[in-house]
Design a protein around this motif. Structure first.
Motif, mmCIF file in Angstrom:
data_model
loop_
_atom_site.group_PDB
_atom_site.id
_atom_site.type_symbol
_atom_site.label_atom_id
_atom_site.label_comp_id
_atom_site.label_asym_id
_atom_site.label_seq_id
_atom_site.Cartn_x
_atom_site.Cartn_y
_atom_site.Cartn_z
ATOM 1 N N ASP A 1 13.944 55.887 76.563
ATOM 2 C CA ASP A 1 14.866 55.384 75.538
ATOM 3 C C ASP A 1 15.226 56.451 74.507
ATOM 4 N N PHE A 2 14.339 57.440 74.315
ATOM 5 C CA PHE A 2 14.601 58.474 73.306
ATOM 6 C C PHE A 2 15.777 59.373 73.693
ATOM 7 N N LEU A 3 16.188 59.327 74.965
ATOM 8 C CA LEU A 3 17.351 60.112 75.391
ATOM 9 C C LEU A 3 18.671 59.397 75.107
ATOM 10 N N ALA A 4 18.616 58.072 75.031
ATOM 11 C CA ALA A 4 19.838 57.277 74.996
ATOM 12 C C ALA A 4 20.767 57.598 73.822
ATOM 13 N N PRO A 5 20.278 57.743 72.574
ATOM 14 C CA PRO A 5 21.214 58.000 71.466
ATOM 15 C C PRO A 5 22.054 59.258 71.678
ATOM 16 N N SER A 6 21.430 60.335 72.125
ATOM 17 C CA SER A 6 22.180 61.578 72.319
ATOM 18 C C SER A 6 23.130 61.479 73.504
ATOM 19 N N PRO B 1 19.755 54.580 65.324
ATOM 20 C CA PRO B 1 18.334 54.448 64.982
ATOM 21 C C PRO B 1 17.492 55.192 66.023
ATOM 22 N N GLY B 2 16.277 55.433 65.690
ATOM 23 C CA GLY B 2 15.414 56.108 66.658
ATOM 24 C C GLY B 2 14.101 56.515 66.030
ATOM 25 N N ASP B 3 13.079 56.630 66.872
ATOM 26 C CA ASP B 3 11.782 57.049 66.372
ATOM 27 C C ASP B 3 11.728 58.574 66.287
ATOM 28 N N ALA B 4 10.529 59.088 65.992
ATOM 29 C CA ALA B 4 10.387 60.534 65.789
ATOM 30 C C ALA B 4 10.751 61.322 67.034
ATOM 31 N N LEU B 5 10.389 60.789 68.212
ATOM 32 C CA LEU B 5 10.712 61.497 69.454
ATOM 33 C C LEU B 5 12.213 61.547 69.670
ATOM 34 N N ALA B 6 12.888 60.432 69.450
ATOM 35 C CA ALA B 6 14.340 60.408 69.602
ATOM 36 C C ALA B 6 14.997 61.378 68.631
ATOM 37 N N ARG B 7 14.465 61.461 67.405
ATOM 38 C CA ARG B 7 15.065 62.345 66.413
ATOM 39 C C ARG B 7 14.941 63.818 66.799
ATOM 40 N N ARG B 8 13.893 64.162 67.531
ATOM 41 C CA ARG B 8 13.774 65.544 68.011
ATOM 42 C C ARG B 8 14.967 65.910 68.888
ATOM 43 N N TYR B 9 15.386 64.970 69.714
ATOM 44 C CA TYR B 9 16.519 65.239 70.597
ATOM 45 C C TYR B 9 17.841 65.119 69.854
ATOM 46 N N THR B 10 17.956 64.133 68.974
ATOM 47 C CA THR B 10 19.217 63.966 68.263
ATOM 48 C C THR B 10 19.488 65.147 67.348
ATOM 49 N N GLN B 11 18.431 65.742 66.785
ATOM 50 C CA GLN B 11 18.631 66.899 65.918
ATOM 51 C C GLN B 11 19.222 68.068 66.696
ATOM 52 N N ARG B 12 18.642 68.337 67.877
ATOM 53 C CA ARG B 12 19.157 69.436 68.714
ATOM 54 C C ARG B 12 20.603 69.146 69.141
ATOM 55 N N HIS B 13 20.871 67.925 69.559
ATOM 56 C CA HIS B 13 22.202 67.635 70.098
ATOM 57 C C HIS B 13 23.236 67.387 69.004
ATOM 58 N N ARG B 14 22.796 67.052 67.818
ATOM 59 C CA ARG B 14 23.738 67.019 66.691
ATOM 60 C C ARG B 14 24.277 68.427 66.459
ATOM 61 N N MET B 15 23.392 69.409 66.516
ATOM 62 C CA MET B 15 23.802 70.802 66.365
ATOM 63 C C MET B 15 24.826 71.186 67.434
ATOM 64 N N LEU B 16 24.549 70.816 68.684
ATOM 65 C CA LEU B 16 25.467 71.168 69.778
ATOM 66 C C LEU B 16 26.794 70.417 69.654
ATOM 67 N N LEU B 17 26.727 69.175 69.217
ATOM 68 C CA LEU B 17 27.968 68.410 69.052
ATOM 69 C C LEU B 17 28.818 68.952 67.909
ATOM 70 N N LEU B 18 28.183 69.460 66.861
ATOM 71 C CA LEU B 18 28.949 70.112 65.796
ATOM 72 C C LEU B 18 29.706 71.321 66.341
ATOM 73 N N ILE B 19 29.035 72.091 67.200
ATOM 74 C CA ILE B 19 29.716 73.249 67.807
ATOM 75 C C ILE B 19 30.861 72.772 68.687
ATOM 76 N N ALA B 20 30.565 71.790 69.553
ATOM 77 C CA ALA B 20 31.585 71.288 70.478
ATOM 78 C C ALA B 20 32.787 70.730 69.734
ATOM 79 N N SER B 21 32.552 70.181 68.532
ATOM 80 C CA SER B 21 33.636 69.615 67.715
ATOM 81 C C SER B 21 34.322 70.668 66.857
ATOM 82 N N LYS B 22 33.912 71.937 67.024
ATOM 83 C CA LYS B 22 34.476 73.081 66.283
ATOM 84 C C LYS B 22 34.231 72.986 64.789
ATOM 85 N N ARG B 23 33.148 72.361 64.411
ATOM 86 C CA ARG B 23 32.723 72.337 63.012
ATOM 87 C C ARG B 23 31.709 73.471 62.842
#
Length: 524
Positions: A116-121, A142-164
């Motif tokens: 489930d921790f993969l689903a948000p990203s 929403p997400g627990d600590a494990l999910a946030r580890r992945y969302t943090q990494r992929h938030r960074m990648l999505l910012l790049i992909a969105s040209k921000r």
């Protein structure tokens, strides 16, 4: 199963009771392709058999037959016994086939299971493909600590992909400050290259490392960012995290899914090969590594992977030759020399192994590595060069004061020589505090007490050491010695006989003498 690819309809063959048996035999012999073909035949003959389907599913993933994996997965889903990782493969296949609805369903399945921790990203990357604000979606998920580890990494990648890019660079700096992950650096640089921020990408890949140089040359030569890129990195990230944890089947699913979505990511090939080899499929692993081209940034990683596979396969001469070539080449790393040293130790060539570990220490990153100093000292000791081994082992303990292997080795080596017993005892007490259930440490500490004259104190710990490892020759011999000193001669001979069952080299003659004559009285 709508989420999985479906191959051409199969004509129902007449049931063949031997097809499954032949497939199992091929599987046991390591004939992976033949096993997969056999399971496919057996599944065609018994299309609702979940037992056959599960073996077909696993073997299909091992060989990369996604159609068979899909068909077998559909049977398992229908029977209600699909493994949780089937949803990972379903997501990858749906995304690869541009089935957005199927991908969303697979993400929903993942959200209900252990992944489930993969689903948000994953949902955020699907939103990116729909031109929605994926970062905002991820921020609200929403997400627990494990999910946030992945969302943090992929938030960074999505910012790049969105040209921000400015926001992305701040997120990258924050990410790398916490953990300078090479994978995060490479993924961010790759996306920056695709979005036109090549100067920023080159900054992340600065330095003269050969793989970074090759990665810099490839910037801007991939497809535009999409969910396939993000999901492939997420699956690989999890595969990296579980590497070496006896979860080879899951590693194969994750890396196959990553490669399905991004066939050019050779990092996934390295981890796929490792998982296949750990699972016993050495030829398949070598085949996967052979797919890594000479111009790949990860060609040296593939060579190192071949060494590991050859070593597990028992092809020692080939492994040793390749490891030596890597360790003595112009681009040799500390890890290359360490691997060569390990192989030389396996061969009993301790002088050469000590030289290899010394070379590893001299290279970048080696000087402050406690493990390398420990391996160096151990090889020197086993080569009969104790005066050189002692400072190396002392350096290992200084660099790794909480590392039980170094504490144990230095402590026992001194006890065995009758040197510096009080200090050696302290080292062994520290090692036992770190690993109270380690039978070898218990034996070593007890022997230090024995050598200092406290046989009664040593005895209970020696007995526990033998209980923890009944086949240990050294612990049984020490236990016999303690029994003898305490006047329990029958029990002493029993322990010595137990030691003789697994003793090697000069220990056999020593034990024979003890069994015949006991121990000489200690001098006053």
């Amino acid at each position: 199963m709508a989420l999985l690819l479906v191959g051409a309809p199969l004509a129902h063959a007449a049931p063949d009771p031997t097809a499954y048996v032949r497939a199992r035999a091929a599987d046991a012999e390591g004939a992976a392709q033949a096993a997969a073909a056999g399971y496919a035949e057996a599944l065609a003959a018994a299309p609702d058999d979940a037992v056959i389907a599960l073996r077909a599913y696993r073997q299909a993933l091992a060989v990369g037959d996604y159609v068979l994996a899909s068909r077998a997965g559909a049977v398992l889903v229908k029977a209600g016994v699909a493994p949780p990782d089937a949803a990972v493969l379903a997501f990858a296949i749906a995304l690869k086939s541009r089935d957005a609805v199927g991908a969303r369903r697979a993400a929903d399945l993942l959200a209900k299971g252990p992944f489930d921790f993969l689903a948000p990203s994953l949902r955020a990357w699907l939103a990116f493909d729909r031109s929605e604000d994926a970062v905002a979606l991820l921020d609200s998920a929403p997400g627990d600590a494990l999910a946030r580890r992945y969302t943090q990494r992929h938030r960074m990648l999505l910012l790049i992909a969105s040209k921000r890019t400015h926001e992305a660079m701040a997120a990258i700096a924050s990410e790398l400050a916490v953990s300078d992950s090479e994978d995060a650096r490479i993924d961010a640089a790759t996306l920056l290259g695709e979005t036109g921020a090549r100067d920023s990408a080159r900054q992340l890949l600065a330095g003269d490392r050969p793989e970074y140089e090759r990665l810099r040359k490839q910037l801007g030569k991939r497809d535009k960012p999409d969910a396939a890129f993000g999901a492939s990195r997420m699956f690989l990230e999890l595969a990296v995290e579980i590497a070496g944890e006896d979860m080879e089947s899951l590693s194969v699913v994750l890396t196959r899914a990553a490669l399905l979505l991004d066939p050019r990511d050779d990092r996934a090939r390295l981890f796929l090969a490792e998982a296949l080899s750990r699972g016993g499929s050495h030829d398949l692993a070598l085949g996967v590594l052979a797919e890594v081209g000479k111009d790949s940034p990860f060609v040296r990683g593939a060579a190192a992977g071949r060494v590991a596979v050859l070593r597990r396969a028992g092809r020692t001469d080939e492994a040793l030759a390749l490891a030596g070539t890597l360790a003595t080449g112009a681009q040799a790393t500390s890890a290359d020399s360490e691997t060569w040293g390990d192989l030389l130790v396996d061969q009993g060539r301790f002088d050469l192994a000590a030289a290899a570990y010394g070379a590893a220490i001299a290279r970048d990153g080696g000087q402050d590595n406690w493990l390398l100093h420990y391996l160096h000292g151990r090889a020197l000791d086993r080569a009969g060069r104790w005066s050189e081994a002692l400072p190396a082992l002392q350096r290992a303990v200084a660099l790794g004061p909480d590392q039980a292997p170094a504490l144990k080795y230095l402590g026992y080596a001194q006890v065995a020589r009758g040197e510096n017993i009080a200090e050696a005892q302290k080292l062994l007490e520290r090692a036992r505090a770190l690993k109270p259930d380690d039978a070898e440490i218990a034996d070593s500490l007890a022997w230090a007490w024995y050598q200092s004259g406290d046989v009664a104190k040593a005895l209970p710990l020696l007995e526990r050491a033998v209980q923890g490892d009944p086949a240990a020759a050294r612990a049984n011999e020490h236990l016999g010695d303690a029994y003898w000193r305490l006047g329990r001669h029958y029990e002493a001979r029993y322990a010595w006989r137990a030691a003789a069952l697994t003793a090697e080299n000069d220990a056999t003659a020593r034990l024979d003498a003890k069994l015949a004559h006991g121990l000489k009285p200690r001098p006053n």
